[in-house]
Motif scaffolding. Structure first.
Motif, mmCIF file in Angstrom:
data_model
loop_
_atom_site.group_PDB
_atom_site.id
_atom_site.type_symbol
_atom_site.label_atom_id
_atom_site.label_comp_id
_atom_site.label_asym_id
_atom_site.label_seq_id
_atom_site.Cartn_x
_atom_site.Cartn_y
_atom_site.Cartn_z
ATOM 1 N N VAL A 90 42.539 34.102 35.527
ATOM 2 C CA VAL A 90 41.732 33.302 34.605
ATOM 3 C C VAL A 90 40.255 33.618 34.859
ATOM 4 O O VAL A 90 39.884 34.054 35.946
ATOM 5 N N PHE A 91 39.449 33.443 33.818
ATOM 6 C CA PHE A 91 38.007 33.642 33.974
ATOM 7 C C PHE A 91 37.456 32.342 34.549
ATOM 8 O O PHE A 91 37.253 31.366 33.844
ATOM 9 N N SER A 92 37.206 32.347 35.866
ATOM 10 C CA SER A 92 37.005 31.077 36.557
ATOM 11 C C SER A 92 35.737 30.350 36.128
ATOM 12 O O SER A 92 35.677 29.140 36.192
ATOM 13 N N ARG A 93 34.719 31.103 35.674
ATOM 14 C CA ARG A 93 33.483 30.409 35.291
ATOM 15 C C ARG A 93 33.399 30.158 33.792
ATOM 16 O O ARG A 93 32.410 29.632 33.298
ATOM 17 N N LEU A 94 34.440 30.537 33.068
ATOM 18 C CA LEU A 94 34.522 30.132 31.667
ATOM 19 C C LEU A 94 35.301 28.819 31.607
ATOM 20 O O LEU A 94 36.126 28.555 32.479
ATOM 21 N N SER A 95 35.027 28.038 30.583
ATOM 22 C CA SER A 95 35.764 26.782 30.462
ATOM 23 C C SER A 95 37.201 27.089 30.067
ATOM 24 O O SER A 95 37.528 28.201 29.651
ATOM 25 N N GLY A 136 37.975 27.757 37.016
ATOM 26 C CA GLY A 136 38.085 27.895 38.460
ATOM 27 C C GLY A 136 38.323 26.582 39.174
ATOM 28 O O GLY A 136 38.734 26.565 40.335
ATOM 29 N N THR A 137 38.065 25.463 38.489
ATOM 30 C CA THR A 137 38.260 24.163 39.130
ATOM 31 C C THR A 137 39.686 23.650 38.970
ATOM 32 O O THR A 137 40.029 22.613 39.516
ATOM 33 N N LEU A 138 40.525 24.362 38.228
ATOM 34 C CA LEU A 138 41.903 23.915 38.029
ATOM 35 C C LEU A 138 42.752 24.210 39.261
ATOM 36 O O LEU A 138 42.443 25.096 40.045
ATOM 37 N N SER A 139 43.852 23.484 39.382
ATOM 38 C CA SER A 139 44.799 23.771 40.463
ATOM 39 C C SER A 139 45.557 25.055 40.124
ATOM 40 O O SER A 139 45.502 25.548 38.989
ATOM 41 N N GLY A 140 46.267 25.585 41.086
ATOM 42 C CA GLY A 140 47.001 26.830 40.877
ATOM 43 C C GLY A 140 47.966 26.745 39.702
ATOM 44 O O GLY A 140 48.045 27.647 38.875
ATOM 45 N N GLY A 141 48.702 25.635 39.636
ATOM 46 C CA GLY A 141 49.672 25.470 38.557
ATOM 47 C C GLY A 141 49.001 25.378 37.197
ATOM 48 O O GLY A 141 49.452 25.964 36.218
ATOM 49 N N ALA B 179 32.116 40.412 32.703
ATOM 50 C CA ALA B 179 31.384 40.325 33.963
ATOM 51 C C ALA B 179 32.271 39.761 35.068
ATOM 52 O O ALA B 179 32.198 40.182 36.215
ATOM 53 N N GLN B 180 33.138 38.810 34.706
ATOM 54 C CA GLN B 180 33.956 38.169 35.734
ATOM 55 C C GLN B 180 35.167 38.990 36.120
ATOM 56 O O GLN B 180 35.554 39.021 37.283
ATOM 57 N N GLY B 297 19.442 33.417 45.891
ATOM 58 C CA GLY B 297 18.498 33.075 44.841
ATOM 59 C C GLY B 297 18.629 31.610 44.463
ATOM 60 O O GLY B 297 19.553 30.928 44.883
ATOM 61 N N LEU B 298 17.677 31.158 43.625
ATOM 62 C CA LEU B 298 17.609 29.726 43.343
ATOM 63 C C LEU B 298 18.868 29.210 42.650
ATOM 64 O O LEU B 298 19.392 28.164 42.995
ATOM 65 N N LEU B 299 19.352 29.932 41.652
ATOM 66 C CA LEU B 299 20.513 29.458 40.901
ATOM 67 C C LEU B 299 21.753 30.319 41.140
ATOM 68 O O LEU B 299 22.737 30.203 40.426
ATOM 69 N N GLY B 300 21.683 31.204 42.111
ATOM 70 C CA GLY B 300 22.804 32.114 42.334
ATOM 71 C C GLY B 300 23.997 31.375 42.911
ATOM 72 O O GLY B 300 23.841 30.432 43.676
ATOM 73 N N SER B 301 25.191 31.811 42.520
ATOM 74 C CA SER B 301 26.379 31.201 43.098
ATOM 75 C C SER B 301 26.530 31.714 44.520
ATOM 76 O O SER B 301 26.056 32.789 44.855
ATOM 77 N N ARG B 302 27.191 30.945 45.354
ATOM 78 C CA ARG B 302 27.200 31.242 46.778
ATOM 79 C C ARG B 302 27.937 32.546 47.083
ATOM 80 O O ARG B 302 27.456 33.386 47.799
ATOM 81 N N ALA B 303 29.076 32.693 46.506
ATOM 82 C CA ALA B 303 29.774 33.969 46.665
ATOM 83 C C ALA B 303 30.441 34.287 45.337
ATOM 84 O O ALA B 303 31.101 33.433 44.761
ATOM 85 N N ARG B 304 30.220 35.484 44.847
ATOM 86 C CA ARG B 304 30.845 35.851 43.577
ATOM 87 C C ARG B 304 32.306 36.155 43.835
ATOM 88 O O ARG B 304 32.635 37.068 44.567
ATOM 89 N N GLU B 305 33.169 35.354 43.237
ATOM 90 C CA GLU B 305 34.580 35.628 43.448
ATOM 91 C C GLU B 305 35.019 36.744 42.511
ATOM 92 O O GLU B 305 34.641 36.791 41.355
ATOM 93 N N LYS B 306 35.704 37.703 43.071
ATOM 94 C CA LYS B 306 36.242 38.812 42.281
ATOM 95 C C LYS B 306 37.736 38.765 42.469
ATOM 96 O O LYS B 306 38.230 38.994 43.560
ATOM 97 N N VAL B 307 38.439 38.408 41.424
ATOM 98 C CA VAL B 307 39.883 38.262 41.560
ATOM 99 C C VAL B 307 40.526 39.645 41.588
ATOM 100 O O VAL B 307 40.225 40.459 40.756
#
Lengths: 236, 307
Positions: A90-95, A136-141, B179-180, B297-307
């Motif tokens: 999933v695109f974790s930072r997209l809603s 990204g805030t959702l649970s695994g399921g 990007a993600q 950075g000021l608004l940067g996320s702490r660690a960019r997760e790359k699945v």
């Protein structure tokens, strides 16, 4: 009936390592097929090759009468070939809703998109409750539901699922498989990769058993469940 | 107090320009994890193209506002084409190469672009015609010139437009998805190569506008003008959290304001030991300061997760 998906002699290499060797596989329209096997047997590599994420080193993939070798990954979903990737992707930072809309990206501007969205929300009410939340805030399921819902938004003809039960609590696995069964009953052709062989065999018509990159057995799912070799190796 | 407000206005003007350029860095980084060091040179090309077009058109007797409009559009077209070509020729073949290869290519490209510009426009400083009337609004002791007002308003409009594009449209969604996780984006039917090309085109368009702004603001253009500005804008992008659009905007504005305030007060603070020519030092001091306490950075996320 002709095969919707016909794979012949498929091989996949990563550098010098061969992950899939001369694999033959076919999936007919409306069929539910599972590919089972141990970790590292080459199941995921096979699906990735079918989806176009890795380039096969040999073999042919025919889907709906078309040779897929010349079709880039991004054009395959438009032909009805959808993959729910391993680890959900999933695109974790997209809603949640944006993730679902991404599923319908290839038919952007198509009418009925919002009806489709409502249908998916009907299937997974949890997603509707959380539609404005970052995925990204959702649970695994919930993420697995989202990944499946997103694939449904593409209106697939052949839905490929890679380890949908991975890392989920037993109750959640049951729910996910119930949904998968419903999808198949609605007429979507299924190619399911699973480590949980029993569950996969229970909802599928036919099975391929993979070992070290090769198909070692293919039979109806019911007979696989009774096969002593399969039982001892995969059903515990 | 007047000095403070005046420097604040000057800083916001400069910061708006930094922000526009920083967006180009941050968008490309967000999608490719590549620092496009040639981005400053794209800005320079935009400025010089606009300069030439304005000189030519006003020479033929065109009215100034029309000449400026045409010049900005010409600069944008040239820069967007250049950005597209840069991505296609210099970066796409290296898509799967180790990260250092495209970085070195970017630096090489930057030198090539500078030298080509030097061949076309010469090495001297070219004066940018005073296109906007030298009117200004005086408010208390603070002066806002027409050009400052134009820069601030235009930059704000462009940035708002970019945010809408990225947050609300299908193209923007596809950009964020790519990007993600580019592989999964492809599974969704996204032609990621095309999205990456769009990113370069949009960033280069922003750089073109920023280039025209800088040249008009300072009244000069030169083949090396992209270097320092590019470096500052890159600093702004890192300051805000690279890969983050709002961060680039915030970082740009902040950097401009700090620099202007620094320039305004450094003489008083050091008993005229340091003059305002040390203002560049502030930009990098701020960067170091922020990175020490907040490495992303000021608004940067702490660690960019790359699945």
């Amino acid at each position: 009936m002709t095969a919707l998906l016909q794979v012949e002699g498929l091989s996949v290499h990563y550098g010098g390592i061969e992950a899939v060797t001369g694999l033959d596989l076919e999936v007919r329209q409306g069929e539910r097929v599972t590919l089972i096997g141990a970790n590292g047997a080459g199941k995921s590599s096979t699906l990735k090759a079918l989806a176009g994420l890795v380039v096969p080193s040999a073999g042919s993939i025919r889907y709906d009468g078309v040779d897929l070798r010349t079709v880039p990954a991004w054009q395959r979903v438009g032909r009805g070939l959808s993959l729910v990737p391993e680890g959900r992707g999933v695109f974790s930072r997209l809603s949640v809703e944006e993730n679902l809309l991404m599923g319908a990206y290839h038919r952007n501007g198509a009418t009925g998109l919002y009806e489709e969205l409502e249908r998916v929300y009907g299937l997974f009410t949890r997603l509707h409750e959380r539609r404005h939340q970052a995925a990204g805030t959702l649970s695994g399921g919930e993420q697995q539901m989202l990944a499946i819902g997103r694939a449904l938004m593409a209106a697939p003809r052949l839905l490929m699922l890679d380890e949908p039960s991975m890392g989920l609590a037993p109750l959640m696995v049951e729910r996910i498989f119930e949904v998968i069964r419903n999808i198949a009953e609605a007429g979507v052709t299924l190619l399911l990769v699973e480590q949980n062989a029993r569950l996969a065999l229970e909802i599928c018509d036919r099975a391929y058993v993979m070992e070290s990159g090769r198909i070692v057995l293919t039979d109806s799912a019911a007979r696989c469940l009774d096969n002593p070799l399969v039982r001892s190796a995969y059903l515990g | 107090m007047d000095t403070f407000l005046q420097q604040l206005i000057n800083g916001i003007t400069l910061g708006s320009i930094y922000a526009l350029v920083a967006l180009g860095y941050t968008m490309v980084y967000g999608i490719l994890e590549l620092i496009n060091f040639a981005h400053g040179e794209v800005l320079m090309v935009g400025a010089l193209v606009a300069l030439t077009v304005i000189q030519g058109l006003t020479g033929w007797g065109w009215p100034a506002p029309l000449a400026v409009l045409v010049a900005v559009l010409a600069a944008m077209v040239v820069c967007m084409t250049l950005g597209l070509a840069i991505e296609r020729v210099a970066y796409r073949p290296l898509r799967r190469a180790p990260k250092l290869a495209p970085l070195i290519t970017a630096i090489g490209l930057s030198i090539v672009l500078q030298q080509v510009a030097a061949l076309i426009w010469g090495r001297g400083y070219l004066s940018f015609p005073a296109v906007l009337p030298p009117v200004s609004v005086v408010w208390g002791g603070v002066i806002i010139t027409a050009i400052q007002g134009a820069i601030i308003v235009l930059a704000a409009l462009i940035m708002a437009g970019l945010l809408v594009l990225v947050q609300k449209t299908a193209l923007g969604r596809a950009m964020r998805a790519t990007a993600q996780n580019p592989a999964v984006a492809q599974l969704m039917g996204v032609n990621t190569d095309r999205i990456i090309a769009w990113t370069f085109v949009i960033g280069s368009g922003l750089a073109a506008v920023a280039g025209v702004m800088v040249a008009a603001y300072y009244g000069v253009g030169n083949y090396t003008m992209g270097f320092m500005l590019g470096l500052k804008a890159f600093t702004a992008a890192v300051l805000g959290g690279i890969g983050n659009l709002a961060g680039a905007m915030l970082g740009g504005l902040l950097l401009g304001v700090v620099e202007a305030l620094g320039a305004g007060y450094i003489g008083d603070l050091t008993g005229d030991f340091f003059g305002s020519n040390y203002k560049d030092v502030f930009a990098f001091m701020v960067l170091i300061g922020v990175l020490v306490f907040h490495p992303n950075g000021l608004l940067g996320s702490r660690a960019r997760e790359k699945v």
